[in-house]
Design a protein around this motif. Structure first.
Motif, PDB file in Angstrom:
ATOM      1  N   ALA A  43       0.831  -1.211   0.000  1.00  0.00           N
ATOM      2  CA  ALA A  43       0.000   0.000   0.000  1.00  0.00           C
ATOM      3  C   ALA A  43       0.864   1.260   0.000  1.00  0.00           C
ATOM      4  N   LYS A 154      -5.122  -2.386   9.913  1.00  0.00           N
ATOM      5  CA  LYS A 154      -6.503  -2.893   9.849  1.00  0.00           C
ATOM      6  C   LYS A 154      -7.514  -1.907  10.452  1.00  0.00           C
ATOM      7  N   ASP A 156      -9.784  -0.334   9.028  1.00  0.00           N
ATOM      8  CA  ASP A 156     -11.137  -0.512   8.479  1.00  0.00           C
ATOM      9  C   ASP A 156     -11.987  -1.485   9.285  1.00  0.00           C
ATOM     10  N   LYS A 157     -11.351  -2.254  10.176  1.00  0.00           N
ATOM     11  CA  LYS A 157     -12.084  -3.231  10.989  1.00  0.00           C
ATOM     12  C   LYS A 157     -12.623  -2.627  12.290  1.00  0.00           C
ATOM     13  N   SER A 177      -5.200   1.579   6.953  1.00  0.00           N
ATOM     14  CA  SER A 177      -5.865   0.412   6.362  1.00  0.00           C
ATOM     15  C   SER A 177      -5.256   0.191   4.988  1.00  0.00           C
ATOM     16  N   SER A 178      -4.678  -0.989   4.784  1.00  0.00           N
ATOM     17  CA  SER A 178      -4.068  -1.269   3.474  1.00  0.00           C
ATOM     18  C   SER A 178      -5.140  -1.497   2.415  1.00  0.00           C
ATOM     19  N   SER A 179      -6.321  -1.962   2.818  1.00  0.00           N
ATOM     20  CA  SER A 179      -7.379  -2.234   1.834  1.00  0.00           C
ATOM     21  C   SER A 179      -8.085  -0.960   1.362  1.00  0.00           C
ATOM     22  N   SER A 180      -8.375  -0.047   2.299  1.00  0.00           N
ATOM     23  CA  SER A 180      -9.056   1.200   1.906  1.00  0.00           C
ATOM     24  C   SER A 180      -8.071   2.333   1.604  1.00  0.00           C
ATOM     25  N   LYS A 181      -6.785   2.105   1.954  1.00  0.00           N
ATOM     26  CA  LYS A 181      -5.702   3.095   1.783  1.00  0.00           C
ATOM     27  C   LYS A 181      -5.828   4.282   2.757  1.00  0.00           C
ATOM     28  N   LYS A 182      -6.751   4.181   3.696  1.00  0.00           N
ATOM     29  CA  LYS A 182      -6.910   5.265   4.665  1.00  0.00           C
ATOM     30  C   LYS A 182      -5.662   5.354   5.557  1.00  0.00           C
TER      31      LYS A 182
END
Length: 200
Positions: A43, A154, A156-157, A177-182
């Motif tokens: 990310a 994490k 986003d969790k 958050s690596s998935s949302s890039k936040k």
């Protein structure tokens, strides 16, 4: 604004003698086996698949080196990201575990090029004893020219109330958050500052 111009895998090392030559400023990522080190590196560099994650926690036993080229205000900067083997792993023989830990400890304590330790913590479990022990250990060995950044993964969790608890207990913590890039841009800025802040 910091931009990643290039990012590529350099090599893997199982012991100190196999590591890359000293010189380039290094950022060493340390954290529990399932904290998401590879995902965060991918990310931060905006390069999917650069760091390979394993479905089996603790399987990565090598020190992995990635070279990163950054650009800011028409200047170019070079750094090396180092993905260290996760701790808190299981299912390895006692002798292998000892050798593994010895090589990791040698690298962390003796590597001159390390400028920043990024201690990754799973934000769903922010107060684990093992993470507190690692942070204490890093504080004991850190040199005057080195920094420690706590980054909670994490994000986003989490619910907002859980985020508030982390911020209250760790005012300087970065949440990503690596998935949302936040939070990724902010984390990259923080890493950049520890390495090159005095060069701007």
């Amino acid at each position: 604004m910091i931009k990643v111009k290039d990012a590529f895998f350099v090599k893997s090392a199982s012991k100190m003698e196999e590591t890359t030559p000293e010189g380039m400023s290094e950022v060493a990522f340390i954290g529990r086996s399932n904290v998401g080190k590879s995902s965060i590196i991918n990310a931060l560099t905006n390069k999917k698949g650069l760091a390979k994650s394993s479905s089996t926690p603790g399987k990565t036993r090598l020190i992995n080196f990635f070279q990163i080229v950054l650009a800011k205000d028409e200047k170019t900067y070079h750094m090396q990201l180092v993905d260290l083997p996760g701790f808190g792993y299981a299912r390895v023989s006692h002798s292998l575990k000892e050798e593994w830990q010895k090589n990791l400890t040698t690298y962390i304590q003796k590597r001159v090029s390390i400028r920043t330790f990024v201690h990754l913590i799973d934000s769903r479990h922010p107060f684990l004893e093992i993470d507190q022990a690692v942070h204490t250990y890093l504080q004991e060995i850190v040199r005057a020219d080195q920094h420690i950044l706590r980054i909670f993964t994490k994000l986003d969790k989490l619910k907002q109330s859980e985020i508030s608890v982390i911020k209250k207990n760790y005012p300087c913590a970065l949440l990503v958050s690596s998935s949302s890039k936040k939070g990724i841009d902010k984390a990259l800025e923080a890493i950049f500052e520890t390495l090159f802040g005095d060069q701007e």
